[in-house]
Design an enzyme around this catalytic site. Structure first.
Site, short mmCIF file in Angstrom:
data_model
loop_
_atom_site.label_atom_id
_atom_site.label_comp_id
_atom_site.label_asym_id
_atom_site.label_seq_id
_atom_site.Cartn_x
_atom_site.Cartn_y
_atom_site.Cartn_z
N ALA A 1 0.80 -1.24 0.00
CA ALA A 1 0.00 0.00 0.00
C ALA A 1 0.82 1.28 0.00
O ALA A 1 0.25 2.36 -0.03
CB ALA A 1 -0.93 0.00 1.21
N ARG B 1 6.47 -3.08 3.28
CA ARG B 1 7.75 -3.40 3.89
C ARG B 1 8.45 -2.16 4.45
O ARG B 1 9.46 -2.28 5.13
CB ARG B 1 8.67 -4.07 2.86
CG ARG B 1 8.19 -5.44 2.41
CD ARG B 1 9.14 -6.03 1.37
NE ARG B 1 9.17 -5.22 0.16
CZ ARG B 1 10.14 -5.28 -0.76
NH1 ARG B 1 11.16 -6.10 -0.59
NH2 ARG B 1 10.08 -4.52 -1.83
N ARG B 2 7.93 -0.97 4.14
CA ARG B 2 8.59 0.27 4.54
C ARG B 2 7.77 0.97 5.64
O ARG B 2 6.77 1.63 5.36
CB ARG B 2 8.78 1.17 3.32
CG ARG B 2 9.73 0.56 2.31
CD ARG B 2 9.76 1.30 0.99
NE ARG B 2 8.61 1.02 0.14
CZ ARG B 2 8.51 1.36 -1.13
NH1 ARG B 2 9.52 1.97 -1.73
NH2 ARG B 2 7.43 1.08 -1.83
N TYR C 1 7.89 -12.70 -15.35
CA TYR C 1 6.84 -11.78 -14.90
C TYR C 1 5.50 -12.16 -15.52
O TYR C 1 4.48 -12.28 -14.83
CB TYR C 1 7.20 -10.33 -15.23
CG TYR C 1 6.09 -9.37 -14.88
CD1 TYR C 1 5.79 -9.11 -13.54
CD2 TYR C 1 5.32 -8.76 -15.87
CE1 TYR C 1 4.74 -8.26 -13.20
CE2 TYR C 1 4.28 -7.90 -15.53
CZ TYR C 1 4.00 -7.66 -14.20
OH TYR C 1 2.96 -6.82 -13.86
N THR D 1 3.67 4.22 -12.72
CA THR D 1 3.87 4.17 -11.27
C THR D 1 5.37 3.97 -11.04
O THR D 1 6.17 4.15 -11.96
CB THR D 1 3.11 2.98 -10.64
OG1 THR D 1 3.69 1.76 -11.13
CG2 THR D 1 1.63 3.00 -11.00
#
Length: 251
Positions: free
Chosen positions: A10, A34-35, A150, A185
C-alpha cells in the site's frame, strides 16, 4: 457500520491510490508494506480514516498469517482483500536473466498472493461474504520479449483467480482479477532497478492509465450489488492495443 479493506503493497502506486479511494468513502483500512516510514506517512495522510498498518514482507508465509491473526477486533472482519503487492524485475531474455530476479517475482507475485489469500479467506467463507481482488496484468495474457517470468506469474494470478471462483461456488465470496496495461507508477523504476531514464522511456509520448484510474476500477468492482461478480477486467490506455509493446506514441 464501516466496511474494512486490506490492501497489500500500500505504500506506493496502485496500493496508495486505492487506500486514498477507500478512505474517501469512510472505509476502515488495513495497509501492509515493507517500509514502516512510508506506512506511517500514509496513515497520517489518510486521517481521519481508521487505519491499521502492518509492516511485513508478503513473501514470508508465517508473517502473513501472524499479521492477519494479530488484527484488533474492530479490523478482523475483512470485507475486501486487495492482493496488490507485486513487482517486475529486468527485461533480459530467459537465457540470460538473473535467477534471483525470477525468485523474487515468483515469491512476491505468486506465493505472497497465495499466503495472504489463504490467511484471509477462511473468515470470509465462515461469514459467507467478502471479496478477493487480485492485481494481475495484461502481461499474463499477451507475451512480449523479456516478459518471461513476470508474464508467467501474472498468468498464474489469472488462473488462480478462476480456480478460487470454482472453489467458492455456493458461497457469496467474490473474486476479481484486475489486469492493467501501461500504467505509470514506480513499477518501471523498480523493474529497471532505479534507472529512472529507462523507466521514463517506457511512457514517453503516451498518456498511460494512472494509479487513480485503477483505484477507481477496484473500488467499483467491490461496491457493486453483492449478487454481481466481475471475474476479470482488462484495462489499457487508448494508445495501447493488446501486446504490451503495441503502443502508439505522440510525435
Amino acid at each position: 457500520m464501516p466496511k474494512t479493506v486490506l490492501i497489500t503493497g500500500a505504500t506506493a502506486g496502485f496500493g496508495k491510490a486505492m487506500a486514498q479511494r477507500y478512505a474517501n468513502e469512510g472505509w476502515n483500512l488495513i495497509l501492509t508494506g515493507r517500509r514502516a516510514e512510508r506506512l506511517e506517512e500514509l496513515k497520517t495522510g489518510l486521517a481521519p480514516a481508521k487505519v491499521h498498518t502492518l509492516c511485513f514482507d508478503v513473501r514470508d508465509r508465517q508473517a502473513c498469517q501472524q499479521a492477519v491473526d494479530s488484527l484488533p477486533a474492530e479490523f478482523k472482519g475483512i470485507d475486501v482483500l486487495v492482493n496488490n503487492a507485486g513487482l517486475a524485475l529486468g527485461l533480459e531474455p530467459a537465457q540470460s536473466c538473473d535467477l534471483d530476479d525470477w525468485d523474487a517475482m515468483v515469491d512476491t507475485n505468486i506465493k505472497g498472493l497465495m499466503y495472504m489469500t489463504r490467511a484471509v479467506l477462511p473468515s470470509m467463507v465462515e461469514r459467507n461474504k467478502g471479496h478477493i481482488v487480485n492485481l494481475g496484468s495484461v502481461a499474463g495474457t499477451y507475451p512480449y520479449p523479456g516478459g518471461n517470468c513476470y508474464g508467467g506469474t501474472k498468468a498464474y494470478v489469472n488462473h488462480f483467480s478462476k480456480n478460487l471462483l470454482a472453489d467458492l461456488l455456493g458461497t457469496k465470496v467474490r473474486v476479481t482479477n484486475i489486469e492493467p496495461g501501461l500504467c505509470e507508477t514506480e513499477f518501471s523504476v523498480v523493474r529497471f532497478k532505479g534507472d529512472k531514464k529507462a523507466a521514463d522511456k517506457v511512457y514517453e509520448g503516451t498518456q498511460p492509465i494512472t494509479p487513480e484510474d485503477i483505484a477507481e476500477i477496484v473500488y467499483w468492482t467491490t461496491t457493486l450489488p453483492p449478487h454481481v461478480n466481475i471475474n476479470a477486467l482488462e484495462v489499457m490506455p487508448v494508445q495501447q492495443a493488446f501486446s504490451p509493446f503495441a503502443i502508439s506514441r505522440d510525435k
